[in-house]
Scaffold this active site. Structure first.
Site, PDB file in Angstrom:
ATOM      1  N   ASP A   1     -16.365 -19.607  -7.511  1.00 32.06           N
ATOM      2  CA  ASP A   1     -16.989 -18.997  -8.343  1.00 32.06           C
ATOM      3  C   ASP A   1     -18.384 -18.435  -7.696  1.00 32.06           C
ATOM      4  OD1 ASP A   1     -14.585 -19.013  -9.349  1.00 32.06           O
ATOM      5  OD2 ASP A   1     -14.675 -20.111 -11.284  1.00 32.06           O
TER       6      ASP A   1
ATOM      7  N   ARG B   1       1.475   0.315   2.464  1.00 29.13           N
ATOM      8  CA  ARG B   1       1.500  -0.432   1.360  1.00 29.13           C
ATOM      9  C   ARG B   1       0.190  -0.057   0.139  1.00 29.13           C
ATOM     10  NH1 ARG B   1       5.860  -4.909   3.049  1.00 29.13           N
ATOM     11  NH2 ARG B   1       8.099  -3.049   2.710  1.00 29.13           N
TER      12      ARG B   1
ATOM     13  N   GLU C   1     -30.918 -20.435  24.485  1.00 25.73           N
ATOM     14  CA  GLU C   1     -30.924 -19.750  25.974  1.00 25.73           C
ATOM     15  C   GLU C   1     -32.829 -19.598  26.360  1.00 25.73           C
ATOM     16  OE1 GLU C   1     -29.893 -16.312  25.909  1.00 25.73           O
ATOM     17  OE2 GLU C   1     -31.101 -15.054  24.341  1.00 25.73           O
TER      18      GLU C   1
END
Ligand code: ADP
Length: 736
Positions: free
Chosen positions: A153, A188, A615
């Site tokens: 929470d 909707r 990298e």
């Protein structure tokens, strides 16, 4: 006898508890203590026996990617009683345990502190009753405790985040994204209920991340006419071009009379006021489940490591081991619990402003930003003399660029400006590829990866500045918001240096930081970095799974250019044995030591070894070369694979945090632009969570050559990675 620490998880479970337990066990061993798992919460201490068991290094292998808690959690009624706690004290003492790290909610922390207070009485009584020996009594006179908050929470005052919240936000945001796509096909409405009995954090943040229309939370019960207001807001957004309506309700929401407002109530309002066939989705325990997010792996690792040091020192009142600005932060435990409980009382007493304020400045600011973003005003035309503000990207692609651009545009419209998208970065600005964008034009951007405005790394040259300033003039832009990475900072530095020659450049310009490399100054997390990290972590999870049947070493290459954030945070979150960073460089001596340790480990039964290489860690010792060196030295005892993660790290849909961070920074940048326009300002700044900083400050903050900030907070994760991943002796068959 060495010091013995007990660790338990208690109350509701939360993703990331395993990372915390792992960190406690391994840091404990690293610092010379023994760690005992107390199984099934406080019930395990009350029951004793094999519910209290020593945990070894390898017992917590391979747990970082697992939700739930490997040592179990429970609610324990017996522990609420004095007799139960006394029994727990006895069982701890006979096991030689007098330090406890508890991971749970405010209830668990309170119970643990009660045991600490009563401990000396219990010791005296148990000794008098012959349940413990006089030596045991004198060896364990007091209980030392520390608390970590495990709660999805995010309801604890005193910490930025609690363990599990970020993963829960992932689950909710995935659900809202999925609902949005089906809802849009049918026009909707959906009502989504999320957890949060007294705390609206999950509701507000998921409403922002999911670009919902309306949110209802416990701390701020809506005004009595909320039904009409909600219907009005939803109608307006439909008229402005939205095909769906999504309302997020926190489970503990009430009206101002204290009556619950349920998801079903909201559905009924949508049906009555709007004649809409709305659907209710109650997410429930889905929010606690699933694999922990990257944040819920590295953050609990950091806190568990800090908690061990706290209880080993044991020289102050009990502390909450919290997180503040991505660093461990200590607060007196019971002060934090009291402050948290006060919020629930404030809500009950109807003091909503105080309840909101107690949640912190950022929560209040984000709630306001949500309202500004969600309230479309299709009828309001910009005033004829309003300002015109351009938004563009500069630099590499960062997930969350769209969410940030969309919020800049909606917030700008809300503030009464006319907003323009500049397509294709600075070259697009020079070419005049600029289009006006309305509220509905950025619909659906929040959840999408990529950059709908297009991004280019190109920095304008001095020669370009004439054309650039002409274009600003002809398009009438009064201010620019540049969302981007390191090249945006370089571009703005040039513009600033040359502004005297070109009056059109003397307009307010602000950079909103976005980069997966997380190499930007003045802030801890740039937009995009959290998504890239999650992609890297999920990829490594898959790689590890692919290797379960074989003895295998992996060298995984992440992006990041010269900045090691992505590499190191991935390493901590997946439990890599080694990371190679540009900041450290790579030497043959390092490689020899690593190879010796690894080969020795495989000889001793290890089945897996993971190194993560940035990298650009070294131009010489490439991923391929290191892979081959490992293979050569393994002499067939294990196989080695090199894997370059590559551009997938830029490609994903933005994580909830990146969307939220984008909105937060966008809201600050927009407020600053409005203020500059109102006051006739013409500054050039970059956004940080603590406010805007002048572009000239960069020289004190940035290593221009290495393209990274001088101060890199995340380097503090390095010793944690070593302490939690490098088994003493190296020979343990450990994974993670
Ligand atoms: P959370 O820790 O998630 O807030 P609870 O409030 O249910 O969850 O507390 C978990 C457990 O902690 C309880 O079952 C109980 O064993 C212990 N506990 C909670 N509050 C107290 C208390 N006031 N005194 C003693 N033990 C408590």
């Amino acid at each position: 006898m060495s010091i013995r620490i007990g660790v338990l998880t208690s109350g509701g479970d939360a993703q990331g508890m395993n990372a915390a337990v792992r960190a406690v066990v391994r840091a404990g061993i690293h610092f010379g203590a023994e760690v005992f798992g107390i199984h099934e919460g406080w019930q395990g201490a009350v029951d004793g026996g094999d519910q209290i068991r020593r945990l070894e290094w390898e017992d917590v292998g391979n747990v970082l990617s697992k939700g739930g808690t490997l040592i179990g959690t429970a609610r324990c009624a017996a522990f609420r009683e004095r007799d139960g706690r006394k029994q727990a004290a006895r069982n701890l003492i006979v096991n030689g345990i007098d330090r406890i790290i508890v991971i749970g909610g405010d209830g668990s922390l309170t119970g643990t502190d009660r045991l600490r207070e009563e401990w000396p009485e219990f010791v005296a009584e148990l000794a008098a009753e012959g349940d413990i020996t006089a030596e045991q009594a004198s060896a364990h006179q007091r209980l030392i405790i520390a608390g970590l908050v495990g709660s999805i929470d995010n309801d604890m005052v005193g910490t930025d985040m609690t363990i599990g919240t970020d993963s829960a936000l992932h689950r909710i945001t995935e659900a809202i994204d999925a609902i949005s796509s089906t809802a849009a096909s049918h026009q909707r409405s959906f009502v989504v209920e999320v957890m949060g009995r007294h705390c609206g954090y999950l509701a507000v943040m998921s409403a922002i991340a999911g670009a919902a229309d309306y949110v209802l939370i416990p701390e701020r019960p809506p005004a009595d006419d909320w039904r009409q207001h909600m219907a009005h807001v939803l109608r307006q957004s439909r008229r402005a071009g939205r095909r769906t309506s999504i309302v997020v309700v926190a489970e503990g929401t009430q009206d101002r009379q204290g009556n619950p407002i349920t998801a079903e109530d909201v559905r009924a309002v949508l049906a009555d006021e709007m004649g809409e066939d709305a659907r209710v989705t109650i997410l429930g325990h889905v929010q606690r489940g699933g694999t922990p997010s990257a944040y819920d792996r590295w953050m609990p690792s950091l806190l568990g490591h800090a908690a061990v040091q706290e209880v080993l020192r044991g020289d102050r009142e009990p502390q909450l081991v919290a997180i503040r600005g991505n660093r461990p932060h200590f607060e007196p435990l019971m002060d934090a619990v009291a402050a948290t409980r006060r919020v629930a009382s404030l809500i009950e007493e109807g003091d909503y402003d105080e309840a909101m304020a107690a949640r912190g400045r950022s929560f209040v600011q984000m709630t306001r930003a949500f309202h500004q973003l969600s309230e479309a005003r299709p009828d309001v035309e910009p005033a004829p003399d309003c300002s015109q503000i351009g938004v563009l990207h500069c630099g590499g692609l960062a997930p969350g660029m769209n969410a940030t651009a969309a919020s800049v545009i909606r917030l700008g419209i809300d503030a009464g400006h006319e907003m323009f998208g500049v397509y294709g970065g600075f070259p697009g600005l020079i070419d005049g590829d600029i289009r006006r964008l309305g509220w509905g034009d950025v619909e659906g951007w929040a959840a999408s990866g990529g950059a709908n405005l297009g991004t280019r790394r190109t920095i304008p040259t001095e020669e370009d500045l004439y054309a650039l300033s002409r274009s600003i003039e002809t398009s009438g832009l009064d201010a620019l918001i540049v969302i981007g990475g390191f090249n945006a900072y370089r571009a703005l530095t040039l513009i600033h240096d040359e502004r005297k020659r070109f009056p059109a450049l003397q307009i307010p310009i602000v950079i909103v930081p976005a980069s997966i490399d997380n190499n930007l100054p003045g802030l801890q997390m740039a937009v995009g970095a959290d998504t890239a990290l999650n992609v890297a972590v999920n990829s490594v999870d898959l790689i590890k799974m692919s290797a379960t049947a074989a003895k295998r070493a992996f060298v995984v290459e992440t992006m990041g250019r010269h900045c090691g954030f992505l590499t190191l945070a991935t390493g901590v979150a997946v439990g890599a044995e080694r990371v190679y960073l540009h900041e450290d460089g790579i030497t043959i001596a390092d490689l020899k030591a690593d190879i010796d340790w690894m080969v020795e480990g495989f000889r001793g039964g290890r089945s897996f070894y993971l190194a993560i290489r940035n990298e650009e860690a070294s131009p010489f010792y490439t991923t391929d070369l290191i892979t081959r060196m490992f293979e050569a030295e393994g002499q067939g005892a294990f196989s080695v694979r090199g894997i370059v993660l590559g551009h997938v790290q830029q490609g994903a849909a933005p994580s909830p945090f990146d969307r939220i961070n984008g909105v937060r920074l966008a809201s600050q940048a927009m407020a600053w632009v409005s203020e500059q326009i109102a006051s006739g300002g013409n500054q050039h700044v970059f956004a940080t969570p603590d406010g805007m900083r002048g572009i000239r400050d960069l020289d004190e903050l940035v290593d221009w050559e290495a393209r990274r900030p001088l101060e890199q907070w995340w380097l503090e994760l390095k010793p944690i990675l070593d302490d939690l991943s490098l088994a003493p002796g190296g020979a343990d068959a450990s994974r993670d």
